[in-house]
Write a protein that holds these residues in place. Structure first.
Motif, PDB file in Angstrom:
ATOM      1  N   ILE A  62       0.891  -1.356  -0.175  1.00  0.00           N
ATOM      2  CA  ILE A  62      -0.108  -0.015  -0.162  1.00  0.00           C
ATOM      3  C   ILE A  62       0.981   1.242  -0.081  1.00  0.00           C
ATOM      4  O   ILE A  62       2.050   1.178   0.379  1.00  0.00           O
ATOM      5  CB  ILE A  62      -0.869   0.137   1.113  1.00  0.00           C
ATOM      6  N   SER A  63       0.462   2.475  -0.514  1.00  0.00           N
ATOM      7  CA  SER A  63       1.152   3.468  -0.620  1.00  0.00           C
ATOM      8  C   SER A  63       0.536   4.829   0.094  1.00  0.00           C
ATOM      9  O   SER A  63      -0.779   4.812   0.279  1.00  0.00           O
ATOM     10  CB  SER A  63       1.497   3.910  -1.794  1.00  0.00           C
ATOM     11  N   GLY A  64       1.197   5.593   0.531  1.00  0.00           N
ATOM     12  CA  GLY A  64       0.647   7.065   0.993  1.00  0.00           C
ATOM     13  C   GLY A  64       1.691   8.190   0.835  1.00  0.00           C
ATOM     14  O   GLY A  64       2.854   7.789  -0.024  1.00  0.00           O
ATOM     15  N   THR A  65       1.595   9.167   1.332  1.00  0.00           N
ATOM     16  CA  THR A  65       2.566  10.309   1.100  1.00  0.00           C
ATOM     17  C   THR A  65       2.802  10.693   2.335  1.00  0.00           C
ATOM     18  O   THR A  65       2.146  10.789   3.449  1.00  0.00           O
ATOM     19  CB  THR A  65       1.750  11.445   0.274  1.00  0.00           C
ATOM     20  N   GLY A  66       4.160  11.427   2.506  1.00  0.00           N
ATOM     21  CA  GLY A  66       4.586  11.963   3.586  1.00  0.00           C
ATOM     22  C   GLY A  66       5.382  13.289   3.263  1.00  0.00           C
ATOM     23  O   GLY A  66       5.626  13.703   2.161  1.00  0.00           O
ATOM     24  N   PHE A  67       5.759  14.198   4.228  1.00  0.00           N
ATOM     25  CA  PHE A  67       6.492  15.342   3.937  1.00  0.00           C
ATOM     26  C   PHE A  67       7.662  15.699   5.016  1.00  0.00           C
ATOM     27  O   PHE A  67       7.279  15.177   6.157  1.00  0.00           O
ATOM     28  CB  PHE A  67       5.732  16.616   3.822  1.00  0.00           C
ATOM     29  N   ILE A  68       8.526  16.299   4.425  1.00  0.00           N
ATOM     30  CA  ILE A  68      10.004  15.963   5.215  1.00  0.00           C
ATOM     31  C   ILE A  68       9.940  17.764   5.995  1.00  0.00           C
ATOM     32  O   ILE A  68       9.843  18.667   5.185  1.00  0.00           O
ATOM     33  CB  ILE A  68      11.115  16.069   4.499  1.00  0.00           C
ATOM     34  N   TYR A  69      10.129  17.615   7.383  1.00  0.00           N
ATOM     35  CA  TYR A  69       9.979  18.962   7.902  1.00  0.00           C
ATOM     36  C   TYR A  69      11.355  19.173   8.685  1.00  0.00           C
ATOM     37  O   TYR A  69      11.498  20.364   9.271  1.00  0.00           O
ATOM     38  CB  TYR A  69       8.848  18.986   8.776  1.00  0.00           C
ATOM     39  N   ARG A  70      12.210  18.226   8.629  1.00  0.00           N
ATOM     40  CA  ARG A  70      13.528  18.531   9.079  1.00  0.00           C
ATOM     41  C   ARG A  70      14.641  17.967   7.975  1.00  0.00           C
ATOM     42  O   ARG A  70      14.286  16.905   7.397  1.00  0.00           O
ATOM     43  CB  ARG A  70      13.997  18.071  10.640  1.00  0.00           C
ATOM     44  N   PRO A  71      15.836  18.633   7.532  1.00  0.00           N
ATOM     45  CA  PRO A  71      16.674  17.843   6.732  1.00  0.00           C
ATOM     46  C   PRO A  71      17.441  16.855   7.212  1.00  0.00           C
ATOM     47  O   PRO A  71      18.099  16.001   6.424  1.00  0.00           O
ATOM     48  CB  PRO A  71      17.847  19.091   6.459  1.00  0.00           C
ATOM     49  N   ASP A  72      17.378  16.462   8.281  1.00  0.00           N
ATOM     50  CA  ASP A  72      18.038  15.071   8.984  1.00  0.00           C
ATOM     51  C   ASP A  72      17.006  14.213   8.979  1.00  0.00           C
ATOM     52  O   ASP A  72      17.287  13.020   9.470  1.00  0.00           O
ATOM     53  CB  ASP A  72      18.558  15.409  10.130  1.00  0.00           C
ATOM     54  N   GLY A  73      15.987  14.089   8.115  1.00  0.00           N
ATOM     55  CA  GLY A  73      15.240  12.923   7.749  1.00  0.00           C
ATOM     56  C   GLY A  73      13.941  12.508   8.609  1.00  0.00           C
ATOM     57  O   GLY A  73      13.382  11.619   8.868  1.00  0.00           O
ATOM     58  N   TYR A  74      13.467  13.840   9.188  1.00  0.00           N
ATOM     59  CA  TYR A  74      11.994  13.614   9.939  1.00  0.00           C
ATOM     60  C   TYR A  74      10.922  13.850   9.117  1.00  0.00           C
ATOM     61  O   TYR A  74      10.821  15.096   8.242  1.00  0.00           O
ATOM     62  CB  TYR A  74      12.046  14.576  11.200  1.00  0.00           C
ATOM     63  N   LEU A  75       9.834  13.119   9.034  1.00  0.00           N
ATOM     64  CA  LEU A  75       8.519  13.192   8.100  1.00  0.00           C
ATOM     65  C   LEU A  75       7.409  13.069   8.942  1.00  0.00           C
ATOM     66  O   LEU A  75       7.226  12.402  10.005  1.00  0.00           O
ATOM     67  CB  LEU A  75       8.693  12.298   6.977  1.00  0.00           C
ATOM     68  N   ILE A  76       6.347  13.976   8.375  1.00  0.00           N
ATOM     69  CA  ILE A  76       4.850  13.553   9.183  1.00  0.00           C
ATOM     70  C   ILE A  76       4.225  12.664   7.928  1.00  0.00           C
ATOM     71  O   ILE A  76       4.285  13.159   6.847  1.00  0.00           O
ATOM     72  CB  ILE A  76       4.324  15.013   9.433  1.00  0.00           C
TER      73      ILE A  76
END
Length: 534
Positions: A62-76
């Motif tokens: 299954i797939s979804g989407t996320g977005f990066i809020y820190r350049p060291d690899g944190y996503l929501i």
């Protein structure tokens, strides 16, 4: 003098009136897309028919989407996107078993499930034999789920779940997850304040709808190339209502198009800040979809102990788009190259780098001069034009009647020139030539860099004029700069040293360069430049 003023105005206008290349909405989407990622959660499994011991491999994703809020690899992302990533939860085991069973049924219908048996017996099975095999039963054993984050440039990372809230369908569920991947210098998106959202505010949602994903067998995937799987969709709409869920959690209702795969993707306001997360919607009536407010997600971000932050890529990428948009295409090419060193294979960077190069190539010589030259050169050009005009006026006044001289002085004032200067003499050239560097080894091999009066700073940092993404090169490794009557190379305290002509010679701190000298960055010599004095 009117002609002179017109010429000066022409040069100044040429330097400032390159037309914009991007629409406002296009530029906003381009700035934000690199920070949006595809999230894939999958399980493989083995099916063993009771009548045949050899296992058959099956899988479900299954797939979804996320977005990066820190350049060291944190996503929501959404909680429901990663909900079944843990087989310690009995519900997840049941979900995956059912998904794998569905996959097995598809393989049975296509006949693919019986291929291992037919290979073993060296013949095709009859329909009666296939039915008997199924009647004898089978066992499904799922593997541990794999949670992957795939960046906009195609690079893939395993992800860990740091914070999790169940889907909104569950009691007190807020449908938020914070995940982490082992990466640095990533593109990010800025986070906004959903408390400021008002009805009819414009919304831009960027994500990876599964309906157009060839890799996941989307409904329209047969019409879309696999190369387009990592091209996110950007859709526009408006906030249509501010509501709460049955458990009291705030949600934002929107008419923007959202479907499976968009889940967890960012919804941006008009300023390009995330104000919500695409979450759920009606499958029966179009235009009734909902966003989890970003302020709800921030509860879980704070629990991670790290705050939102932008990074070096964001500055480089924004500057590249600004340069291209303002028509400074040659400078944009260099900046897009830097972005590609930080995010190799980024499709938008490749596309707009090529457009910038084409844009510069389509300009006439004067436009190219205006773009690539500094204001000092513009001033020099104006001085030269002024000298030519003054000389022309002097020659004209020398041959004109005295009355005409008086009339000219009365109308426009007296033109003064240096009595010691020869008529028509021009000022000396404004700039000296300091040579160039030619990369002959390393990631920049084949490229040439002109040494300016300010010099060329070489290193990994984006603020360097020559940027090298090489672990053996320091952030600010070496500086090639004119000093007095020569051009020198200065080591900037690098970890691996700077060498001239041979890595066997002592590393240098500062040394003058001669035509043909080779500059080695580190003993391994993975990055090498040749200096040419002209």
């Amino acid at each position: 003098m009117k002609k002179f003023a017109a010429l000066v105005a022409f040069f100044l206008i040429c330097s400032t009136t390159f037309g914009q290349q991007l629409t406002k909405d296009e530029k906003r989407a381009l700035e934000l897309k690199p920070g949006v990622a595809l999230i894939v959660l999958g399980v493989t499994g083995q099916v063993t028919f009771n009548i045949f011991p050899q296992p058959i491999q099956i899988g479900h994703y299954i797939s979804g989407t996320g977005f990066i809020y820190r350049p060291d690899g944190y996503l929501i992302t959404n909680g429901h996107v990663v909900e079944h990533a843990n087989l310690k939860d009995p519900r997840s085991v049941d979900v995956w078993k059912q998904s794998l069973r569905d996959d097995l049924i598809r393989k049975i219908k296509s006949g693919e499930a019986f291929a291992p048996i037919e290979n073993a017996v060296h013949r095709k099975l009859t329909d009666k034999e296939k039915i008997e095999i199924i009647k004898q039963g089978f066992e499904i054993n799922p593997s541990q789920p794999i949670l992957k984050v795939i960046l906009a440039n195609g690079k893939s990372y395993d992800a860990d779940i740091l914070q999790y809230s169940p889907p909104i369908t569950e009691f007190k569920g807020k449908d938020v997850a914070v995940i982490k991947i082992p990466a640095n210098d990533l593109p990010t998106v800025p986070l906004g304040d959903s408390q400021e959202v008002r009805v009819q505010d414009p919304v831009l949602v960027i994500g990876y709808p599964g309906v157009v994903s060839s890799g996941l067998g989307g409904e329209l995937s047969q019409y879309i190339s696999s190369e387009s799987d990592l091209v996110p969709s950007a859709t526009n709409g408006h906030i249509s209502a501010l509501k709460n869920t049955s458990s009291g959690t705030p949600v934002l209702q929107t008419d923007v198009a959202i479907t499976h795969g968009n889940s967890g993707g960012p919804a941006f306001d008009a300023s390009g800040k995330v104000i919500g997360i695409a979450t759920f919607g009606s499958q029966e009536a179009a235009g009734f979809n909902f966003l989890v407010p970003i302020n709800t997600a921030m509860e879980f971000v704070r629990q991670t102990g790290v705050s939102a932050q932008s990074g070096n890529f964001d500055k480089v990428w924004t500057q590249a788009l600004d340069l291209y948009d303002s028509g400074k295409c040659n400078a944009a090419v260099s900046q897009f190259d830097t972005a590609l060193q930080m995010m190799p294979g980024l499709a938008d960077a490749n596309q707009y780098r090529n457009l910038a190069a084409k844009c510069y190539g389509n300009k006439n010589k004067i436009e190219q001069l205006m773009e690539t030259s500094s204001w000092a050169v513009y001033g020099g050009a104006v001085v030269i034009i002024a000298a030519i005009v003054i000389f022309a006026l002097r020659m004209r006044s020398a041959s004109a009647p005295a009355a005409a001289h008086a009339g000219a002085a009365g109308a426009g004032g007296t033109v003064r020139v240096d009595a010691g200067a020869a008529p028509g003499s021009l000022p000396p050239p404004a700039l000296a030539a300091y040579g160039s560097l030619q990369a002959i080894a390393g990631s920049l091999s084949g490229r040439s860099f002109k040494v300016t009066k300010e010099g060329l700073l070489i290193g990994r940092s984006p603020k360097c004029q020559v940027v090298l993404q090489d672990d053996t090169v320091s952030n600010e490794h070496a500086w090639v700069v004119p000093t007095g009557s020569e051009v020198v190379v200065i080591d900037r305290g690098s970890s691996n040293g700077t060498y001239v002509n041979s890595t066997e010679s002592p590393k240098v701190s500062k040394v003058g360069l001669r035509n043909g000298d080779k500059i080695y960055l580190g003993k391994k010599g993975t990055a090498v430049f040749t200096y040419f004095s002209s």
